[in-house]
Design an enzyme around this catalytic site. Structure first.
Site, PDB file in Angstrom:
ATOM      1  N   CYS A 111      -1.916  -2.797 -12.405  1.00 58.69           N
ATOM      2  CA  CYS A 111      -2.230  -4.032 -11.683  1.00 58.69           C
ATOM      3  C   CYS A 111      -3.509  -4.659 -12.218  1.00 58.69           C
ATOM      4  O   CYS A 111      -3.592  -5.881 -12.397  1.00 58.69           O
ATOM      5  CB  CYS A 111      -2.362  -3.734 -10.186  1.00 58.69           C
ATOM      6  SG  CYS A 111      -2.652  -5.203  -9.169  1.00 58.69           S
ATOM      7  N   CYS A 210       0.309   0.231  -2.614  1.00 63.78           N
ATOM      8  CA  CYS A 210       0.437  -0.897  -1.681  1.00 63.78           C
ATOM      9  C   CYS A 210       1.876  -1.331  -1.451  1.00 63.78           C
ATOM     10  O   CYS A 210       2.222  -1.808  -0.369  1.00 63.78           O
ATOM     11  CB  CYS A 210      -0.403  -2.080  -2.173  1.00 63.78           C
ATOM     12  SG  CYS A 210       0.210  -2.887  -3.666  1.00 63.78           S
TER      13      CYS A 210
END
EC number: 2.8.1.13
Length: 376
Positions: A111, A210
């Site tokens: 990410c 997440c």
């Protein structure tokens, strides 16, 4: 030399605000330093309700609201940018594909590489911003000749340089980490947030992935890849049990093997190998996990690529310790030898090299060389 956030002129700064306390304090510090700061929250899911809840993440609707409230208190403009498609392609789909191939990925590192310091940074620069600010604990040091280095945070207990080891020189030139020089406890950061009137001061930290709402990685992968029964075998190939998908295992795993037959020596067994081709998981004693060398691919350097063999320390996990290694770039691959055997190294993980506190670069582990039995 100077730490990048302390540049002499005010900058136009885009502060990535996850909705957590670290990014809120980082944005506040950047604004307090005189920079022209704009806050942005990244919408990373087309359906935010599918991401984790309970005020622990960076991707839910409540996280977006928390980030907006923090920006209002700081007194900076705030926007929400939709990067859900990029996140799905570059992080979530990559995560699934890596497990399907028998590797163990790090989605947070991916990410940072693909979203926060590629998609976000590129968009920020196109809009005229000078830097992207995040709440990571790391330091960018700029020398008088303009060269930059990424270093560990002042507080090793909170250092996050491992997941930033994928950043190249161009990205470092536009990165700002206001928390990197903080030699304080997380409680003191929370106290600072409270003094600043930021409601996220008491918000719990997030330690989970997440995009896996319930924390069940194996269930998440099974939903996308389907259950596929296969064998669990020992080092001789003898069948010990079955599983519902080799993708549900990682090298070094001990729990959840569900093997009915105990080992001859009565000691625990660990996952030694994952073969997606024949859907087989091999288990054995802890000693069989010892690795003496590895080959890593797709190296990314935080500055100029090193030449010739060198001696470094290496970190193999986000919260792991350091180990001494020699490393050399040969034909595009990083060949690494450990000074002492290390345990539980899995293909797909990142190895990050350090020279003291300086981050040299990062590469993805492709293969490992096990220490022969009986060798210390």
């Amino acid at each position: 030399m100077t730490d990048t956030p302390q540049r002499s002129r005010p900058l136009r700064v885009l502060a990535a605000m996850s909705g957590g306390v670290d990014s809120a304090v980082a944005a506040a510090r950047a604004a307090e330093a005189g920079h022209d700061v704009t806050g942005v929250h990244l919408a990373l899911s087309a359906n935010p309700q599918s991401f984790r809840t309970g005020a622990r993440g960076c991707c839910t609707i409540e996280d977006s609201r928390d980030a907006r409230r923090a920006a209002d208190v700081i007194g900076i403009p705030f926007y929400v940018w939709d990067l859900a498609d990029r996140f799905r392609e570059d992080v979530v789909e990559d995560f699934v594909a890596e497990y399907e191939a028998g590797r163990t990925p790090n989605p947070c590192l991916r990410c940072n590489e693909k979203i926060k310091f590629a998609a976000l940074l590129d968009k920020a620069l196109a809009l005229g911003f000078d830097a992207v600010c995040t709440g990571h604990y790391a330091k960018v040091i700029t020398h008088e000749d303009g060269t930059r280095e990424l270093h560990r945070a002042s507080d090793m207990a909170k250092d996050q340089s491992y997941v930033l080891g994928v950043l190249d020189d161009r990205q470092l030139a536009h990165a700002m980490f206001p928390l990197g020089d903080t030699v304080t406890t997380k409680d003191e950061i929370r106290a600072e947030a409270e003094r600043r009137g930021l409601a996220v001061a008491k918000k719990p930290d997030s330690h989970d992935i997440c995009f896996i709402a319930d924390g069940d990685t194996q269930g998440f992968l099974a939903d996308r890849l389907g259950k596929a029964e296969g064998d669990i075998v020992d080092e001789s190939g003898a069948k010990l049990g079955t599983h519902e998908g080799a993708f549900g295992f990682t090298i070094g795993q001990r729990k959840g093997l569900r093997i009915g037959t105990p080992a001859p020596d009565g000691k625990p067994r660990y996952v030694l190998d994952i073969s997606p081709v024949d859907n087989t998981v091999t288990v054995g004693p802890a000693s069989a996990l010892d690795v003496s060398a590895l080959t890593a691919v797709k190296p990314r350097w935080c500055g100029v690529a090193p030449t010739g063999p060198g001696t470094y320390t290496a970190q193999l996990r986000a919260h792991g310790g350091e180990t001494e290694v020699t490393a050399e770039l040969i034909d595009g691959s990083l060949e690494v030898t450990f000074s002492e055997p290390v345990r539980g190294v899995a293909p797909g993980q990142a190895i990050v090299l350090y020279d003291g506190t300086r981050v040299v670069g990062s590469a993805t582990i492709a293969s490992t060389k096990r220490t022969p039995a009986g060798v210390a």
